[in-house]
Design a protein around this motif. Structure first.
Motif, PDB file in Angstrom:
ATOM      1  N   UNK A  11       0.817  -1.216   0.000  1.00  0.00           N
ATOM      2  CA  UNK A  11       0.000   0.000   0.000  1.00  0.00           C
ATOM      3  C   UNK A  11       0.851   1.267   0.000  1.00  0.00           C
ATOM      4  N   UNK A  12       1.920   1.275   0.773  1.00  0.00           N
ATOM      5  CA  UNK A  12       2.814   2.437   0.799  1.00  0.00           C
ATOM      6  C   UNK A  12       3.488   2.629  -0.557  1.00  0.00           C
ATOM      7  N   UNK A  13       3.913   1.540  -1.159  1.00  0.00           N
ATOM      8  CA  UNK A  13       4.557   1.615  -2.476  1.00  0.00           C
ATOM      9  C   UNK A  13       3.586   2.157  -3.518  1.00  0.00           C
ATOM     10  N   UNK A  14       2.373   1.627  -3.525  1.00  0.00           N
ATOM     11  CA  UNK A  14       1.381   2.081  -4.497  1.00  0.00           C
ATOM     12  C   UNK A  14       0.969   3.529  -4.256  1.00  0.00           C
ATOM     13  N   UNK A  15       0.909   3.943  -3.016  1.00  0.00           N
ATOM     14  CA  UNK A  15       0.561   5.333  -2.702  1.00  0.00           C
ATOM     15  C   UNK A  15       1.608   6.297  -3.260  1.00  0.00           C
ATOM     16  N   UNK A  16       2.841   5.858  -3.305  1.00  0.00           N
ATOM     17  CA  UNK A  16       3.911   6.680  -3.887  1.00  0.00           C
ATOM     18  C   UNK A  16       3.992   6.519  -5.397  1.00  0.00           C
ATOM     19  N   UNK A  17       3.160   5.616  -5.915  1.00  0.00           N
ATOM     20  CA  UNK A  17       3.104   5.364  -7.352  1.00  0.00           C
ATOM     21  C   UNK A  17       4.462   4.918  -7.901  1.00  0.00           C
ATOM     22  N   UNK A  18       5.086   3.982  -7.177  1.00  0.00           N
ATOM     23  CA  UNK A  18       6.349   3.423  -7.638  1.00  0.00           C
ATOM     24  C   UNK A  18       6.191   1.919  -7.828  1.00  0.00           C
ATOM     25  N   UNK A  19       6.990   1.373  -8.713  1.00  0.00           N
ATOM     26  CA  UNK A  19       6.943  -0.061  -8.997  1.00  0.00           C
ATOM     27  C   UNK A  19       7.788  -0.832  -7.990  1.00  0.00           C
ATOM     28  N   UNK A  20       7.635  -2.139  -8.023  1.00  0.00           N
ATOM     29  CA  UNK A  20       8.491  -2.982  -7.189  1.00  0.00           C
ATOM     30  C   UNK A  20       9.951  -2.812  -7.581  1.00  0.00           C
ATOM     31  N   UNK A  21      10.196  -2.648  -8.864  1.00  0.00           N
ATOM     32  CA  UNK A  21      11.569  -2.456  -9.351  1.00  0.00           C
ATOM     33  C   UNK A  21      12.155  -1.165  -8.792  1.00  0.00           C
ATOM     34  N   UNK A  22      11.385  -0.089  -8.821  1.00  0.00           N
ATOM     35  CA  UNK A  22      11.867   1.191  -8.304  1.00  0.00           C
ATOM     36  C   UNK A  22      12.153   1.111  -6.811  1.00  0.00           C
ATOM     37  N   UNK A  23      11.257   0.464  -6.057  1.00  0.00           N
ATOM     38  CA  UNK A  23      11.484   0.314  -4.618  1.00  0.00           C
ATOM     39  C   UNK A  23      12.723  -0.536  -4.371  1.00  0.00           C
ATOM     40  N   UNK A  24      12.867  -1.595  -5.129  1.00  0.00           N
ATOM     41  CA  UNK A  24      14.035  -2.470  -4.978  1.00  0.00           C
ATOM     42  C   UNK A  24      15.326  -1.701  -5.213  1.00  0.00           C
ATOM     43  N   UNK A  25      15.353  -0.880  -6.253  1.00  0.00           N
ATOM     44  CA  UNK A  25      16.558  -0.078  -6.533  1.00  0.00           C
ATOM     45  C   UNK A  25      16.864   0.867  -5.380  1.00  0.00           C
ATOM     46  N   UNK A  26      15.827   1.522  -4.870  1.00  0.00           N
ATOM     47  CA  UNK A  26      16.011   2.467  -3.776  1.00  0.00           C
ATOM     48  C   UNK A  26      16.582   1.776  -2.541  1.00  0.00           C
ATOM     49  N   UNK A  27      16.115   0.565  -2.271  1.00  0.00           N
ATOM     50  CA  UNK A  27      16.541  -0.170  -1.075  1.00  0.00           C
ATOM     51  C   UNK A  27      17.757  -1.062  -1.323  1.00  0.00           C
ATOM     52  N   UNK A  28      18.253  -1.074  -2.580  1.00  0.00           N
ATOM     53  CA  UNK A  28      19.406  -1.900  -2.953  1.00  0.00           C
ATOM     54  C   UNK A  28      19.162  -3.391  -2.723  1.00  0.00           C
ATOM     55  N   UNK A  29      17.986  -3.835  -3.143  1.00  0.00           N
ATOM     56  CA  UNK A  29      17.642  -5.257  -3.103  1.00  0.00           C
ATOM     57  C   UNK A  29      17.106  -5.642  -4.476  1.00  0.00           C
ATOM     58  N   UNK A  30      16.830  -6.916  -4.661  1.00  0.00           N
ATOM     59  CA  UNK A  30      16.280  -7.374  -5.937  1.00  0.00           C
ATOM     60  C   UNK A  30      14.779  -7.127  -5.979  1.00  0.00           C
ATOM     61  N   UNK A  31      14.254  -7.055  -7.174  1.00  0.00           N
ATOM     62  CA  UNK A  31      12.805  -6.933  -7.368  1.00  0.00           C
ATOM     63  C   UNK A  31      12.105  -8.147  -6.748  1.00  0.00           C
ATOM     64  N   UNK A  32      12.772  -9.312  -6.809  1.00  0.00           N
ATOM     65  CA  UNK A  32      12.201 -10.530  -6.236  1.00  0.00           C
ATOM     66  C   UNK A  32      12.023 -10.412  -4.723  1.00  0.00           C
ATOM     67  N   UNK A  33      12.932  -9.691  -4.063  1.00  0.00           N
ATOM     68  CA  UNK A  33      12.796  -9.494  -2.613  1.00  0.00           C
ATOM     69  C   UNK A  33      11.524  -8.717  -2.306  1.00  0.00           C
ATOM     70  N   UNK A  34      11.321  -7.623  -3.027  1.00  0.00           N
ATOM     71  CA  UNK A  34      10.108  -6.817  -2.816  1.00  0.00           C
ATOM     72  C   UNK A  34       8.875  -7.657  -3.120  1.00  0.00           C
TER      73      UNK A  34
END
Length: 98
Positions: A11-34
């Motif tokens: 919900x927080x990710x969608x509220x910021x209108x970011x993808x799993x890939x974008x969140x993963x990059x920001x947190x320095x993890x893989x998209x699979x982790x998210x």
């Protein structure tokens, strides 16, 4: 608890209108982790939980479902900026009441 993290991160990710890939990059993890967090497959580590909380300006208790409060970091703002920001929040809150 596991389900709360799933729901709140998504919900927080969608509220910021970011993808799993974008969140993963920001947190320095893989998209699979998210994806795994959001699908209840794994839980983030304690270190990662703290990083997620800081990124979204929520507490770890919020992510875990123990608290519903959210906060906004204003440390780097001066007093005038804080007052302006407070006025904006008050205006939004007032509109929500109507």
């Amino acid at each position: 608890m596991k389900n709360e993290i799933k729901i709140r991160v998504r919900d927080l990710r969608k509220a910021r209108n970011i993808t799993q890939v974008q969140l993963a990059r920001t947190l320095c993890v893989s998209k699979q982790s998210v994806s795994n967090w959001e699908n209840d497959n794994i839980l983030p580590s304690i270190e990662m939980l703290v990083r997620i909380a800081k990124y979204f300006s929520v507490s770890t208790d919020y992510l875990l479902g123990f608290d519903d409060r959210k906060y906004v970091e204003i440390t780097d703002l001066n007093e005038r900026q804080i007052a302006h920001f407070q006025q904006l929040m008050d205006d939004v809150a007032e509109k929500n009441k109507q």
